[in-house]
Design a protein around this motif. Structure first.
Motif, PDB file in Angstrom:
ATOM      1  N   SER A   9       0.828  -1.207   0.000  1.00  0.00           N
ATOM      2  CA  SER A   9       0.000   0.000   0.000  1.00  0.00           C
ATOM      3  C   SER A   9       0.861   1.256   0.000  1.00  0.00           C
ATOM      4  O   SER A   9       0.525   2.254  -0.646  1.00  0.00           O
ATOM      5  CB  SER A   9      -0.931   0.011   1.218  1.00  0.00           C
ATOM      6  N   ARG A  12       2.358   1.662  -3.514  1.00  0.00           N
ATOM      7  CA  ARG A  12       1.358   2.191  -4.452  1.00  0.00           C
ATOM      8  C   ARG A  12       1.172   3.686  -4.240  1.00  0.00           C
ATOM      9  O   ARG A  12       1.094   4.452  -5.204  1.00  0.00           O
ATOM     10  CB  ARG A  12       0.016   1.472  -4.271  1.00  0.00           C
ATOM     11  N   ASP A  13       1.135   4.098  -2.979  1.00  0.00           N
ATOM     12  CA  ASP A  13       0.965   5.520  -2.686  1.00  0.00           C
ATOM     13  C   ASP A  13       2.141   6.333  -3.224  1.00  0.00           C
ATOM     14  O   ASP A  13       1.951   7.421  -3.784  1.00  0.00           O
ATOM     15  CB  ASP A  13       0.834   5.711  -1.177  1.00  0.00           C
TER      16      ASP A  13
END
Length: 273
Positions: A9, A12-13
């Motif tokens: 996550s 991806r950020d």
């Protein structure tokens, strides 16, 4: 991070942020008329968007490629990228898909494909009623396609086809009015200048030379720091229309042509290294 490892996550950020930042840098390079660097940064943005598996950003980078090609007078490339981006954004509920359709319509107009212009503009109008703003729209600025901008693109496509008339003149005036408040959230000086140039073109096509000169006056009065590539190209379209119009030998036409000719030469250039 856990044990020195980046969570998926988090990665991806980071890729989303990298895509957004690279997109903005690419747009800046294009405004300064450095298309090669603009395309390089757009490819960086596209790579980050793909790594993030963010369909909206992937589509947006195709749109930016189309925008760069459009202002570089490469309408076939602009249409190709816009069509590819529109396919990616077909099922997106945000406004990026509408932007791609607007880009598609403008490129098709330069190519003289009136049927495609009509189809793309109508599809964008239909989809506007079903828009659900997404994370890109929440960023605002370059990442949202406001109704004001959609009207500006629609009018521009019509002027590129050489159309005028009372109805289009009214739409062109509405497009200018939509960007008249600099405190509005969707205001952009480039979009305002572009819509003013389009209004000038519509009035020229209608035989109103004085009205055209009045419409482009605020553009010609812009400080040199604001004369980006798109604004200069839009002004030069007005110059071409003045030169090819029936009133080209009128005093107003000659003065306007001379002033537009001087317009790009008095802006600062990006230093070459």
């Amino acid at each position: 991070m856990v044990g020195g490892r980046v969570r998926p996550s988090q990665l991806r950020d980071l890729n989303v942020k990298g895509a957004v930042l690279s997109f903005m840098v690419a747009k800046g390079f294009n405004d300064m008329e450095v298309p090669h660097q603009a395309l390089t940064m757009t490819r960086v943005a596209a790579a980050c968007a793909r790594d993030a598996e963010h369909a909206g950003l992937i589509a947006a980078t195709e749109g930016l490629k189309s925008l760069i090609a459009y202002w570089a007078d490469k309408p076939a490339d602009a249409y190709h990228y816009a069509s590819r981006g529109a396919a990616v954004a077909e099922h997106q509920r945000g406004t990026v898909g509408l932007w791609l359709l607007g880009l598609q319509a403008r490129a098709a107009a330069v190519l003289g494909d009136e049927e495609t212009v009509r189809a793309a503009s109508q599809q964008a109008a239909d989809r506007r009623e079903r828009v659900v703003h997404d994370d890109l729209d929440a960023l605002g600025g370059l990442f949202t396609y406001a109704p004001e901008k959609q009207l500006y693109y629609t009018v521009e496509a019509e002027t590129l086809l050489g159309h005028g008339g009372a109805r289009l003149a009214q739409q062109a005036e509405q497009a200018v009015q939509g960007f008249s408040d600099p405190t509005a959230p969707n205001w952009a000086f480039g979009d305002l200048a572009g819509s003013q140039c389009d209004l000038a073109l519509v009035r020229l096509y209608g035989g109103d030379l004085d009205g055209a000169a009045a419409a482009i006056r605020p553009v010609l009065d812009l400080p040199a720091s604001h004369r980006n590539n798109g604004i200069v190209m839009s002004a030069m379209r007005v110059r071409h229309a003045v030169m090819s119009g029936p009133a080209r030998e009128a005093v107003v036409a000659r003065d306007l042509r001379a002033e537009i000719e001087a317009f790009p030469t008095s802006r600062p250039a990006l230093p070459h290294r």
